[in-house]
Design a protein around this motif. Structure first.
Motif, PDB file in Angstrom:
ATOM      1  N   SER A 229       0.832  -1.209   0.000  1.00  0.00           N
ATOM      2  CA  SER A 229       0.000   0.000   0.000  1.00  0.00           C
ATOM      3  C   SER A 229       0.860   1.250   0.000  1.00  0.00           C
ATOM      4  CB  SER A 229      -0.928   0.002   1.213  1.00  0.00           C
ATOM      5  OG  SER A 229      -1.813  -1.093   1.179  1.00  0.00           O
ATOM      6  N   LEU A 230       1.925   1.241   0.788  1.00  0.00           N
ATOM      7  CA  LEU A 230       2.841   2.384   0.820  1.00  0.00           C
ATOM      8  C   LEU A 230       3.546   2.547  -0.519  1.00  0.00           C
ATOM      9  CD1 LEU A 230       4.306   1.929   4.396  1.00  0.00           C
ATOM     10  CD2 LEU A 230       3.014   3.911   3.591  1.00  0.00           C
ATOM     11  N   ALA A 231       3.927   1.425  -1.149  1.00  0.00           N
ATOM     12  CA  ALA A 231       4.593   1.496  -2.453  1.00  0.00           C
ATOM     13  C   ALA A 231       3.665   2.123  -3.493  1.00  0.00           C
ATOM     14  CB  ALA A 231       5.032   0.107  -2.883  1.00  0.00           C
ATOM     15  N   ALA A 233       1.162   4.172  -2.908  1.00  0.00           N
ATOM     16  CA  ALA A 233       0.977   5.577  -2.575  1.00  0.00           C
ATOM     17  C   ALA A 233       2.168   6.405  -3.003  1.00  0.00           C
ATOM     18  CB  ALA A 233       0.731   5.724  -1.072  1.00  0.00           C
ATOM     19  N   LEU A 234       3.370   5.901  -2.786  1.00  0.00           N
ATOM     20  CA  LEU A 234       4.572   6.630  -3.198  1.00  0.00           C
ATOM     21  C   LEU A 234       4.633   6.761  -4.717  1.00  0.00           C
ATOM     22  CD1 LEU A 234       7.134   5.054  -0.724  1.00  0.00           C
ATOM     23  CD2 LEU A 234       6.336   7.420  -0.727  1.00  0.00           C
ATOM     24  N   GLU A 235       4.234   5.724  -5.423  1.00  0.00           N
ATOM     25  CA  GLU A 235       4.236   5.794  -6.884  1.00  0.00           C
ATOM     26  C   GLU A 235       3.242   6.847  -7.379  1.00  0.00           C
ATOM     27  OE1 GLU A 235       5.815   5.195 -10.411  1.00  0.00           O
ATOM     28  OE2 GLU A 235       6.497   4.230  -8.558  1.00  0.00           O
ATOM     29  N   ARG A 236       2.124   6.958  -6.681  1.00  0.00           N
ATOM     30  CA  ARG A 236       1.136   7.979  -7.041  1.00  0.00           C
ATOM     31  C   ARG A 236       1.709   9.381  -6.856  1.00  0.00           C
ATOM     32  NH1 ARG A 236      -4.754   8.531  -4.033  1.00  0.00           N
ATOM     33  NH2 ARG A 236      -5.212  10.666  -4.730  1.00  0.00           N
ATOM     34  N   ALA A 237       2.671   9.512  -5.941  1.00  0.00           N
ATOM     35  CA  ALA A 237       3.276  10.808  -5.654  1.00  0.00           C
ATOM     36  C   ALA A 237       4.554  11.044  -6.441  1.00  0.00           C
ATOM     37  CB  ALA A 237       3.571  10.906  -4.157  1.00  0.00           C
ATOM     38  N   SER A 238       4.802  10.263  -7.462  1.00  0.00           N
ATOM     39  CA  SER A 238       6.101  10.299  -8.149  1.00  0.00           C
ATOM     40  C   SER A 238       6.364  11.598  -8.911  1.00  0.00           C
ATOM     41  CB  SER A 238       6.216   9.106  -9.108  1.00  0.00           C
ATOM     42  OG  SER A 238       5.187   9.153 -10.078  1.00  0.00           O
ATOM     43  N   PRO A 259      11.532   1.793   5.427  1.00  0.00           N
ATOM     44  CA  PRO A 259      11.847   0.703   4.495  1.00  0.00           C
ATOM     45  C   PRO A 259      11.120   0.816   3.157  1.00  0.00           C
ATOM     46  CG  PRO A 259      10.602  -0.103   6.394  1.00  0.00           C
ATOM     47  CD  PRO A 259      11.027   1.272   6.710  1.00  0.00           C
ATOM     48  N   ALA A 260       9.883   1.368   3.179  1.00  0.00           N
ATOM     49  CA  ALA A 260       9.154   1.536   1.919  1.00  0.00           C
ATOM     50  C   ALA A 260       9.856   2.556   1.028  1.00  0.00           C
ATOM     51  CB  ALA A 260       7.720   1.970   2.194  1.00  0.00           C
ATOM     52  N   LEU A 262      13.099   3.302   1.052  1.00  0.00           N
ATOM     53  CA  LEU A 262      14.346   2.714   0.565  1.00  0.00           C
ATOM     54  C   LEU A 262      14.066   1.722  -0.550  1.00  0.00           C
ATOM     55  CD1 LEU A 262      16.201   2.222   3.980  1.00  0.00           C
ATOM     56  CD2 LEU A 262      16.578   4.005   2.270  1.00  0.00           C
ATOM     57  N   ALA A 263      12.995   0.934  -0.412  1.00  0.00           N
ATOM     58  CA  ALA A 263      12.633  -0.024  -1.460  1.00  0.00           C
ATOM     59  C   ALA A 263      12.194   0.675  -2.732  1.00  0.00           C
ATOM     60  CB  ALA A 263      11.525  -0.949  -0.948  1.00  0.00           C
ATOM     61  N   TRP A 264      11.665   1.895  -2.599  1.00  0.00           N
ATOM     62  CA  TRP A 264      11.193   2.689  -3.750  1.00  0.00           C
ATOM     63  C   TRP A 264      12.354   3.361  -4.477  1.00  0.00           C
ATOM     64  CZ3 TRP A 264       9.225   8.206  -3.884  1.00  0.00           C
ATOM     65  CH2 TRP A 264       8.420   8.440  -5.009  1.00  0.00           C
ATOM     66  N   GLY A 265      13.521   3.319  -3.891  1.00  0.00           N
ATOM     67  CA  GLY A 265      14.689   3.919  -4.526  1.00  0.00           C
ATOM     68  C   GLY A 265      15.121   5.233  -3.918  1.00  0.00           C
ATOM     69  N   ALA A 266      14.524   5.634  -2.797  1.00  0.00           N
ATOM     70  CA  ALA A 266      14.919   6.871  -2.140  1.00  0.00           C
ATOM     71  C   ALA A 266      16.228   6.666  -1.379  1.00  0.00           C
ATOM     72  CB  ALA A 266      13.826   7.339  -1.181  1.00  0.00           C
TER      73      ALA A 266
END
Length: 401
Positions: A229-231, A233-238, A259-260, A262-266
């Protein structure tokens, strides 16, 4: 080995070092309200453009001001007298009207008596003689700078820009901000909230703080405490310039924001600041995106947004000084000795002295809502008595006058 929390000023400096002002755009003056100038504003005209009367009265030549005088005409605002005032003559003049040729003094109407076109002095002539005259260029002169780059455009600054001959101003593009609040306990139904839930107020609060700086805000959430869910949401905010999260930034089993990210590439720049409330704040980047992770407790979220999010947004908008301003005041009531972290106490300032709220719990919103300042209390500060000096931040306008 885990790094210790950063001191406040070091954390703010590291955050602002990541901020590059956004591209310049030109907008009409009214549309620039609340924004910051990207370029200095120079005067395209002189104001006043001629010598003007500052009062209602009569304009006459200088020198012998004993009178009497013969009234030969009138200079009204927007309707100057076309003739010339010579010794022994006078022209009726109103506030803001152009001084007639030959006139160098204005005597107030209450200091004169008029019968027909004859004037006599009944009071005192002005000293100096030009006391009631606004000289040409008193406000500003053609070619001079009237507003510096980095100045916030409020009503007075907008009026000055218009008076200086500008219809459009150079400002930075409004930041695109995504506000993401997370937590399984957050409820969208504010009127029917179960005992194990709390109303999801942080998203609205943070969005309102960002909108006060003219940002374009998208709210996302509440988001469940789940990695997928966090992934999403972060993609929606890209596409956002700034992502601000609330909740999930601490060290518990369900605190998954870090951790979400970091997994997203931040890439994490820093995590944890030595302040109370708000220790588990994080700052990260993903390409040109800037990410601030705020604590979920509403007071912690508000205080850290005040100290970090708002300065970041002001820096992106090109503010000359993005940090909130502090004031020196005195205590109206005693304070106990400070703890191991620098603390920001919710308090009320009456213009003379400041009183800390009795309840300082980071989950208590009512004392925050009743406060207009934050007392800046250094770590291990000794107990303080009424009358002792303290430093505080004004909460109104995000701490910027």
């Amino acid at each position: 080995m885990k790094e210790p929390p950063l001191p406040l000023e070091e954390a703010q400096a590291r955050l602002l070092a990541l901020a590059t002002p956004l591209p310049i755009e030109h907008v009409d003056v009214e549309g620039a309200l609340g924004r910051y100038l990207a370029q200095p504003v120079g005067a395209r005209r002189t104001q006043p453009a001629a010598d003007l009367s500052a009062m209602d009265g009569y304009a006459m030549a200088g020198g012998d001001l004993a009178g009497p005088w013969h009234v030969i005409g009138e200079s009204a605002a927007g309707h100057p007298y076309a003739g010339e005032v010579r010794p022994g003559t006078a022209a009726r003049i109103s506030t803001g009207a152009v001084m007639p040729a030959g006139a160098s003094v204005v005597i107030l109407q209450e200091d004169l008596a008029r019968e027909g076109d004859r004037l006599t002095l009944t009071g005192e002539a002005p000293q100096p003689e030009d006391k009631h005259i606004r000289r040409c260029g008193l406000d500003f002169a053609l070619g001079g700078e009237v507003l510096a780059a980095g100045t916030r455009i409020g009503p007075a600054q907008a009026a000055l820009a218009i008076s200086a001959g500008h219809s459009h101003l150079a400002v930075r593009r409004a930041p695109r901000v995504a506000v993401l609040d997370s937590g399984d306990e957050l409820a969208l139904d504010f009127e029917s909230c179960a005992a194990h839930q709390v109303p999801a107020s942080n998203g609205m609060m943070l969005a309102a703080m960002a909108r006060a700086l003219c940002c374009e805000v998208e709210r996302i959430g509440p988001v469940p405490d789940q990695m997928d869910s966090l992934a999403a949401a972060l993609e929606r905010a890209s596409e956002a310039d700034v992502i601000v999260t609330s909740g999930g930034a601490s060290v518990g089993d369900h605190d998954l924001v870090r951790p979400a990210l970091l997994a997203w590439g931040a890439e994490l720049d820093f995590w944890r600041v030595a302040i109370k409330p708000g220790k588990p704040i994080l700052v990260a980047t993903r390409g040109k995106q800037l990410i601030i992770g705020l604590p979920g407790n509403p007071v912690s979220s508000h205080v850290t947004a005040f100290l970090f999010l708002l300065p970041l947004l002001r820096a992106l908008l090109g503010a000359a000084d993005p940090l909130p301003r502090r004031i020196r005041t005195t205590l109206a009531s005693p304070l106990r000795a400070g703890g191991s972290r620098r603390e920001f106490l919710r308090a009320n300032w009456d213009g003379t002295s400041v009183t800390a709220q009795a309840i300082q719990d980071s989950g208590a919103i009512a004392p925050l809502a009743a406060s207009n300042v934050l007392i800046d209390r250094l770590a291990k500060a000794p107990a303080a008595d009424p009358g002792d000096p303290v430093t505080a931040y004004l909460l109104e306008n995000g701490g910027i006058a």
